[in-house]
Design an enzyme around this catalytic site. Sequence first.
Site, PDB file in Angstrom:
ATOM      1  N   GLU A 185       0.806  -1.173  -0.083  1.00 43.29           N
ATOM      2  CA  GLU A 185       0.121  -0.318   0.081  1.00 43.29           C
ATOM      3  C   GLU A 185       0.808   1.341  -0.401  1.00 43.29           C
ATOM      4  O   GLU A 185       2.087   1.614  -0.196  1.00 43.29           O
ATOM      5  CB  GLU A 185      -1.234  -0.001   1.306  1.00 43.29           C
ATOM      6  CG  GLU A 185      -1.984  -1.532   1.543  1.00 43.29           C
ATOM      7  CD  GLU A 185      -2.920  -0.720   2.448  1.00 43.29           C
ATOM      8  OE1 GLU A 185      -2.534  -0.147   3.283  1.00 43.29           O
ATOM      9  OE2 GLU A 185      -2.966  -2.413   2.743  1.00 43.29           O
TER      10      GLU A 185
ATOM     11  N   LYS B 282      -0.256   3.985  -5.351  1.00 43.37           N
ATOM     12  CA  LYS B 282       0.426   3.092  -5.139  1.00 43.37           C
ATOM     13  C   LYS B 282       1.708   2.059  -6.632  1.00 43.37           C
ATOM     14  O   LYS B 282       2.448   0.888  -6.827  1.00 43.37           O
ATOM     15  CB  LYS B 282      -0.259   1.486  -5.101  1.00 43.37           C
ATOM     16  CG  LYS B 282      -0.813   1.514  -4.051  1.00 43.37           C
ATOM     17  CD  LYS B 282      -2.220   0.321  -4.166  1.00 43.37           C
ATOM     18  CE  LYS B 282      -3.061   0.323  -2.859  1.00 43.37           C
ATOM     19  NZ  LYS B 282      -4.410  -0.735  -3.289  1.00 43.37           N
TER      20      LYS B 282
ATOM     21  N   HIS C 246      11.035 -16.127  -8.318  1.00 40.56           N
ATOM     22  CA  HIS C 246       9.734 -15.197  -8.575  1.00 40.56           C
ATOM     23  C   HIS C 246      10.288 -13.833  -9.234  1.00 40.56           C
ATOM     24  O   HIS C 246       9.537 -12.317  -9.464  1.00 40.56           O
ATOM     25  CB  HIS C 246       8.967 -14.714  -8.078  1.00 40.56           C
ATOM     26  CG  HIS C 246       8.482 -16.256  -6.740  1.00 40.56           C
ATOM     27  ND1 HIS C 246       8.753 -16.329  -5.175  1.00 40.56           N
ATOM     28  CD2 HIS C 246       7.632 -17.360  -8.015  1.00 40.56           C
ATOM     29  CE1 HIS C 246       7.796 -17.818  -5.347  1.00 40.56           C
ATOM     30  NE2 HIS C 246       7.692 -17.722  -6.547  1.00 40.56           N
TER      31      HIS C 246
ATOM     32  N   ARG D  72       3.372 -13.646  -6.925  1.00 44.56           N
ATOM     33  CA  ARG D  72       1.791 -13.662  -6.795  1.00 44.56           C
ATOM     34  C   ARG D  72       1.114 -13.032  -8.922  1.00 44.56           C
ATOM     35  O   ARG D  72       0.655 -13.408  -9.474  1.00 44.56           O
ATOM     36  CB  ARG D  72       0.431 -14.191  -6.538  1.00 44.56           C
ATOM     37  CG  ARG D  72       0.808 -14.928  -5.080  1.00 44.56           C
ATOM     38  CD  ARG D  72      -0.803 -14.650  -4.261  1.00 44.56           C
ATOM     39  NE  ARG D  72      -1.783 -15.212  -4.819  1.00 44.56           N
ATOM     40  CZ  ARG D  72      -3.108 -14.405  -4.294  1.00 44.56           C
ATOM     41  NH1 ARG D  72      -2.580 -13.839  -3.194  1.00 44.56           N
ATOM     42  NH2 ARG D  72      -3.610 -14.570  -4.335  1.00 44.56           N
TER      43      ARG D  72
ATOM     44  N   ARG E 125     -12.665  -7.983  -0.078  1.00 43.50           N
ATOM     45  CA  ARG E 125     -11.517  -8.010   0.634  1.00 43.50           C
ATOM     46  C   ARG E 125     -12.474  -8.005   1.990  1.00 43.50           C
ATOM     47  O   ARG E 125     -12.823  -7.560   2.695  1.00 43.50           O
ATOM     48  CB  ARG E 125     -10.662  -6.463   0.941  1.00 43.50           C
ATOM     49  CG  ARG E 125      -9.582  -5.991  -0.630  1.00 43.50           C
ATOM     50  CD  ARG E 125      -8.935  -7.052  -1.034  1.00 43.50           C
ATOM     51  NE  ARG E 125      -7.896  -7.276  -0.228  1.00 43.50           N
ATOM     52  CZ  ARG E 125      -6.610  -7.590  -0.155  1.00 43.50           C
ATOM     53  NH1 ARG E 125      -6.440  -5.444  -0.610  1.00 43.50           N
ATOM     54  NH2 ARG E 125      -5.699  -7.194   0.606  1.00 43.50           N
TER      55      ARG E 125
END
Length: 256
Positions: free
Chosen positions: A3, A59, A91, A109, A246
Amino acid sequence: MPELPDVEGFRRFYNRHAAGQRVRAANGIDPTMLRTGTAQTFGRALKGRRLEGARRHGKLLICPAGGPTLVLHFGMTGMLAWCEGEARHRHDRLVLELSEGELRYRNMRKFGGIWLVDDDGLAELTGRLGPDWLELDRVQFERLIARRRLAIKGALMDQTLAAGLGNLTADESLFRARIDPRRPACALDSGERRRLYSSIRRVLDDSLPYGLVPAKPKWLTRARDERPGRCPRCGATLERTRIGGRTTAFCPREQH
Ligand SMILES: [Zn+2]
């Protein structure tokens, strides 16, 4: 999940390690992370460029490179690493070989993205976002949320209203302001809007030095992942719900 405070930490990291150096090569590009161009055009456009100091909008980490601008979004699991000779990490999605080492964008991810844009492209990208939270004054904030019917938590996370808040900063601020995250934004009275604004600013100011949202003793962030989590102020069992997709934690006794 990165964030505003996290990305501000990445900005400082970038400026400490990478700014001022020349790009020898851009390698290890994961094409599925690219939001503009191809790995080839990307590498060609960056090669030989000198990286300037990075700035941040919400962000987004914005990294001008003497012409084109590299823009990074860290999604759920993104981060930056500085490496001098270490083996590649599986990654790593982008490796910038610089004169003194490698800057790597690592993202397990793969949410988020990598852009290389000109000034118009950058304006378009940031134009989709509201003002950055550190630039937002209280009057602007009150105007932004005054007519929104969606849950206040959802409004705080809506990057097109104001950019930078995420799940943790939104929940922590509502907890500090003692406001139920499910209430419609437009239902907050002016005292609550004011209290919320100053709570958000204080959560951000307190978090910035850490480069993340810290799990301080009196903070919701510390208690929210425990089962059953207890309110660090009054001891009530925390309640959980979903807002804007969320997980949202709050104290049902104090936030109503
Ligand atoms: Zn409580």
